[in-house]
Design an enzyme around this catalytic site. Structure first.
Site, PDB file in Angstrom:
ATOM      1  N   LYS A  44      98.053  13.932  -6.844  1.00  0.00           N
ATOM      2  CA  LYS A  44      97.329  12.663  -6.924  1.00  0.00           C
ATOM      3  C   LYS A  44      96.898  12.345  -8.347  1.00  0.00           C
ATOM      4  O   LYS A  44      97.054  11.207  -8.793  1.00  0.00           O
ATOM      5  CB  LYS A  44      96.098  12.688  -6.008  1.00  0.00           C
ATOM      6  CG  LYS A  44      96.423  12.797  -4.530  1.00  0.00           C
ATOM      7  CD  LYS A  44      95.184  12.772  -3.663  1.00  0.00           C
ATOM      8  CE  LYS A  44      94.181  13.863  -3.963  1.00  0.00           C
ATOM      9  NZ  LYS A  44      94.597  15.226  -3.592  1.00  0.00           N
ATOM     10  N   ARG A 102      88.879  25.850 -13.024  1.00  0.00           N
ATOM     11  CA  ARG A 102      88.152  25.508 -11.801  1.00  0.00           C
ATOM     12  C   ARG A 102      88.212  26.686 -10.839  1.00  0.00           C
ATOM     13  O   ARG A 102      89.288  27.125 -10.445  1.00  0.00           O
ATOM     14  CB  ARG A 102      88.767  24.271 -11.142  1.00  0.00           C
ATOM     15  CG  ARG A 102      88.521  22.999 -11.889  1.00  0.00           C
ATOM     16  CD  ARG A 102      89.205  21.820 -11.249  1.00  0.00           C
ATOM     17  NE  ARG A 102      88.903  21.706  -9.823  1.00  0.00           N
ATOM     18  CZ  ARG A 102      89.440  20.789  -9.041  1.00  0.00           C
ATOM     19  NH1 ARG A 102      90.300  19.922  -9.515  1.00  0.00           N
ATOM     20  NH2 ARG A 102      89.125  20.749  -7.759  1.00  0.00           N
TER      21      ARG A 102
END
Length: 190
Positions: free
Chosen positions: A14, A134
């Site tokens: 995305k 992350r």
């Protein structure tokens, strides 16, 4: 106004496709993940709460996310449109987004879903985790939990937009340019 929902599980591409759509159509990127990470980086109370939930692979409460989106829309009154990346994630959020946009005299133009199988998603996220820093991209258990969370809570949002005749799925496996060509051919019809 062109308002797109770019849809798909974590690792579907995305973010990559959003950047290409922004460049081609002049849209403003509205990534709830980026909005939340910004809050985390600033160490706000909201950011700390969001970080705890995100690190566990859970979703942040709807009212918080809708409020951030409303602020972003209000801050960009001259926008050609917005691309919603990673939102809505539940049917309740989709309905709330429709209400919010209606109050601002606009609507979702369509949803484009990137379809990628679970094993490919896990591989992509682990690879991304090596560079992203992350923690939710580095732990296979958290990754599987995020994918399961998507499959159980987020995938039904596709049905919501199918009911409005605003849903198209695209194969999310292939080269970035091949996928973008497919996505663009759908967006050009809006």
């Amino acid at each position: 106004m062109l308002n797109l929902v770019l849809f798909g599980p974590p690792g579907a591409g995305k973010g990559t496709q959003s950047q290409k759509l922004i460049e081609k159509y002049g849209l403003i990127h509205l990534s709830t993940g980026d909005l939340l990470r910004n809050e985390i980086a600033q160490g706000t109370i909201l950011g700390l709460e969001a970080k705890k939930l995100m690190d566990e692979g859970l979703l942040v409460p709807d009212e918080v996310v809708i409020g951030m989106i409303s602020n972003k829309l209000d801050a960009n009154p001259q926008a050609k449109g917005f691309i919603f990346d990673g939102f809505p994630r539940t049917v309740a959020q989709a309905a709330a987004l429709d209400t919010l946009l209606s109050e601002k005299n606009t609507a979702i133009s369509g949803m484009v879903a990137l379809v990628v199988d679970d094993q490919e998603l896990e591989n992509r996220l682990l690879l991304r985790g090596k560079d992203s820093g992350r923690p939710d991209d580095a732990n296979p258990e958290v990754i599987r939990k995020r994918i399961n969370e998507y499959n159980s809570k987020t995938a039904p949002v596709a049905e919501f937009y199918k009911g409005q005749d605003k849903f198209t799925s695209i194969n999310g496996i292939g080269s970035i340019e091949e996928i973008f060509g497919s996505v663009s051919s759908v967006v050009d019809q809006y």
